[in-house]
Design a protein around this motif. Structure first.
Motif, mmCIF file in Angstrom:
data_model
loop_
_atom_site.group_PDB
_atom_site.id
_atom_site.type_symbol
_atom_site.label_atom_id
_atom_site.label_comp_id
_atom_site.label_asym_id
_atom_site.label_seq_id
_atom_site.Cartn_x
_atom_site.Cartn_y
_atom_site.Cartn_z
ATOM 1 N N ARG A 162 0.836 -1.199 0.000
ATOM 2 C CA ARG A 162 0.000 0.000 0.000
ATOM 3 C C ARG A 162 0.871 1.249 0.000
ATOM 4 N N ASP A 163 1.849 1.311 0.894
ATOM 5 C CA ASP A 163 2.675 2.504 1.011
ATOM 6 C C ASP A 163 3.512 2.738 -0.246
ATOM 7 N N GLN A 164 4.010 1.680 -0.845
ATOM 8 C CA GLN A 164 4.828 1.837 -2.049
ATOM 9 C C GLN A 164 4.012 2.410 -3.203
ATOM 10 N N TRP A 165 2.776 1.919 -3.367
ATOM 11 C CA TRP A 165 1.967 2.424 -4.480
ATOM 12 C C TRP A 165 1.509 3.851 -4.228
ATOM 13 N N LEU A 166 1.166 4.173 -2.992
ATOM 14 C CA LEU A 166 0.739 5.532 -2.689
ATOM 15 C C LEU A 166 1.904 6.511 -2.771
ATOM 16 N N ALA A 167 3.130 6.019 -2.649
ATOM 17 C CA ALA A 167 4.298 6.881 -2.866
ATOM 18 C C ALA A 167 4.505 7.151 -4.345
ATOM 19 N N LEU A 168 4.188 6.174 -5.199
ATOM 20 C CA LEU A 168 4.389 6.342 -6.640
ATOM 21 C C LEU A 168 3.304 7.206 -7.278
ATOM 22 N N LEU A 169 2.071 7.045 -6.852
ATOM 23 C CA LEU A 169 0.953 7.723 -7.515
ATOM 24 C C LEU A 169 1.147 9.234 -7.675
ATOM 25 N N PRO A 170 1.596 9.962 -6.640
ATOM 26 C CA PRO A 170 1.720 11.417 -6.805
ATOM 27 C C PRO A 170 2.775 11.850 -7.814
ATOM 28 N N THR A 171 3.587 10.906 -8.320
ATOM 29 C CA THR A 171 4.598 11.247 -9.318
ATOM 30 C C THR A 171 4.079 11.090 -10.738
ATOM 31 N N GLN A 177 -7.355 17.459 -2.954
ATOM 32 C CA GLN A 177 -7.729 16.573 -4.055
ATOM 33 C C GLN A 177 -6.869 15.303 -4.030
ATOM 34 N N LEU A 178 -5.575 15.485 -3.859
ATOM 35 C CA LEU A 178 -4.660 14.352 -3.839
ATOM 36 C C LEU A 178 -4.976 13.426 -2.671
ATOM 37 N N THR A 179 -5.272 14.007 -1.511
ATOM 38 C CA THR A 179 -5.586 13.188 -0.336
ATOM 39 C C THR A 179 -6.800 12.313 -0.590
ATOM 40 N N GLY A 180 -7.827 12.866 -1.229
ATOM 41 C CA GLY A 180 -9.016 12.071 -1.511
ATOM 42 C C GLY A 180 -8.719 10.890 -2.409
ATOM 43 N N ILE A 181 -7.885 11.097 -3.419
ATOM 44 C CA ILE A 181 -7.527 10.003 -4.326
ATOM 45 C C ILE A 181 -6.711 8.948 -3.594
ATOM 46 N N LEU A 182 -5.714 9.381 -2.832
ATOM 47 C CA LEU A 182 -4.853 8.426 -2.136
ATOM 48 C C LEU A 182 -5.631 7.628 -1.097
ATOM 49 N N ASN A 183 -6.582 8.256 -0.426
ATOM 50 C CA ASN A 183 -7.388 7.524 0.551
ATOM 51 C C ASN A 183 -8.217 6.444 -0.129
ATOM 52 N N ALA A 184 -8.816 6.783 -1.278
ATOM 53 C CA ALA A 184 -9.639 5.805 -1.993
ATOM 54 C C ALA A 184 -8.793 4.632 -2.476
ATOM 55 N N VAL A 185 -7.628 4.939 -3.021
ATOM 56 C CA VAL A 185 -6.762 3.868 -3.517
ATOM 57 C C VAL A 185 -6.205 3.051 -2.355
ATOM 58 N N GLY A 186 -5.828 3.726 -1.278
ATOM 59 C CA GLY A 186 -5.322 3.003 -0.112
ATOM 60 C C GLY A 186 -6.343 2.022 0.436
ATOM 61 N N ASP A 187 -7.614 2.441 0.519
ATOM 62 C CA ASP A 187 -8.671 1.539 0.989
ATOM 63 C C ASP A 187 -8.801 0.332 0.061
ATOM 64 N N ALA A 188 -8.680 0.576 -1.252
ATOM 65 C CA ALA A 188 -8.796 -0.527 -2.207
ATOM 66 C C ALA A 188 -7.660 -1.531 -2.031
ATOM 67 N N ILE A 189 -6.452 -1.043 -1.798
ATOM 68 C CA ILE A 189 -5.320 -1.961 -1.607
ATOM 69 C C ILE A 189 -5.461 -2.702 -0.287
ATOM 70 N N ASP A 190 -5.966 -2.023 0.733
ATOM 71 C CA ASP A 190 -6.214 -2.700 2.011
ATOM 72 C C ASP A 190 -7.165 -3.881 1.827
ATOM 73 N N SER A 191 -8.165 -3.695 0.958
ATOM 74 C CA SER A 191 -9.144 -4.768 0.734
ATOM 75 C C SER A 191 -8.515 -5.972 0.040
ATOM 76 N N LEU A 192 -7.349 -5.764 -0.579
ATOM 77 C CA LEU A 192 -6.627 -6.862 -1.240
ATOM 78 C C LEU A 192 -5.570 -7.478 -0.331
ATOM 79 N N GLY A 193 -5.567 -7.070 0.932
ATOM 80 C CA GLY A 193 -4.584 -7.599 1.862
ATOM 81 C C GLY A 193 -3.360 -6.719 2.023
ATOM 82 N N GLY A 194 -3.447 -5.484 1.519
ATOM 83 C CA GLY A 194 -2.369 -4.532 1.736
ATOM 84 C C GLY A 194 -1.290 -4.536 0.678
ATOM 85 N N ARG A 195 -1.452 -5.318 -0.373
ATOM 86 C CA ARG A 195 -0.472 -5.322 -1.457
ATOM 87 C C ARG A 195 -1.109 -5.902 -2.710
ATOM 88 N N PHE A 196 -0.473 -5.675 -3.854
ATOM 89 C CA PHE A 196 -0.938 -6.265 -5.107
ATOM 90 C C PHE A 196 0.260 -6.415 -6.030
#
Length: 289
Positions: A233-242, A253-272
């Motif tokens: 989760r942390d690795q992908w959320l670090a890449l997205l803003p770039t 705006q960025l916070t809203g996107i990162l929160n939504a994506v972070g929740d989605a990765i959490d639902s996959l077990g925290g990684r993909f």
């Protein structure tokens, strides 16, 4: 991945080289960019420097490199690809329009001129290879290949390459929904959450056409390298803003996107696992002078 536009309108996605503010926005956090962005398949780098016939080429000693020692890296950014070419024994000059990215690359010991490729002055310098890693779409297609031919020595290689990557639907769809909320007027909202590989391949085929049209190169080749990388989760959320216009969003705006994506990765077990395809269009300069 979709690119988020800003409050100020930009040229159409079909002419990204005209979107100069976006093209020169990646240096807003150069260190994050350098740490989060992936490198390029070693087999691709080796194939370029050895003029190898296929993707199975592996290691090559510096004195066996087919292109010689001099490489020009167009849109070098922080020097991710530049350092990979240096590791093979090449001498590399980078060109980048963003002084912040260039400063970071220089802090890592790289040689960088600050300019767009179109405006860059070679001052008589010529090269055995001109490469562009994930950056050629920011170059004016009507002049880019011709200028590359002008600075390439006969037999030198032009290699344009980049990653085609789309997160799993479970990650891409929440991102697309949050992106639409953050930038509802963006022209990029019309695309699907995940783009098929054929769209990327078509873009590289169009690049090949512009190279062929110059008359300065042998017939272009299309290369493909498939690989994968696991992200927490942390690795992908670090890449997205770039990526793309995310560098231009307001913090909320960025916070809203990162929160939504972070929740989605959490639902996959925290990684993909991301499936990457690195595509390249490449051609060798003809002539004897």
């Amino acid at each position: 991945m979709p690119i988020v536009s800003r409050d100020h309108p930009e040229p159409s996605p079909s002419k990204p080289h005209e979107a100069r503010r976006m093209a020169e926005s990646f240096g807003v956090d150069a260190q994050r960019y350098d740490q989060a962005r992936p490198g390029y398949p070693p087999a691709l780098i080796t194939r370029i420097v050895t003029k190898g016939p296929g993707p199975d080429v592996v290691d090559a000693a510096p004195d066996a490199l087919g292109i010689g020692p001099d490489v020009l890296d167009v849109g070098c950014g922080t020097g991710i690809a530049t350092r990979q070419f240096q590791a093979t024994g090449c001498t590399v000059l980078g060109v980048d329009p963003d002084a912040r990215m260039a400063a970071f690359a220089r802090s890592r010991g790289l040689n960088v001129d600050v300019a767009t490729f179109e405006a860059w002055q070679p001052a008589g310098r010529t090269f055995d290879a001109v490469v562009a890693a994930q950056s050629w779409h920011w170059v004016d297609p009507s002049t880019g290949a011709t200028k590359a031919a002008q600075v390439l020595r006969p037999g030198g290689r032009l290699a344009i390459f980049g990653h085609a990557y789309e997160p799993p639907a479970e990650v891409a769809e929440p991102f697309a929904a949050a992106y639409r909320r953050a930038a509802p007027d963006s022209p990029f909202n019309s695309g699907p959450a995940r783009r098929p590989l054929d769209l990327y391949r078509a873009a590289y085929a169009k690049v090949a056409d512009t190279i062929d049209e110059t008359g300065h190169f042998d017939a272009t080749e299309q290369w493909r390298f498939d690989w994968e990388q696991s992200y927490t989760r942390d690795q992908w959320l670090a890449l997205l803003p770039t990526t793309g216009g995310l560098t231009q969003l307001r913090p909320d705006q960025l916070t809203g996107i990162l929160n939504a994506v972070g929740d989605a990765i959490d639902s996959l077990g925290g990684r993909f696992t991301m499936n990457y395809t690195t595509l390249a269009t490449t051609a060798v300069r003809t002539g004897t002078t």
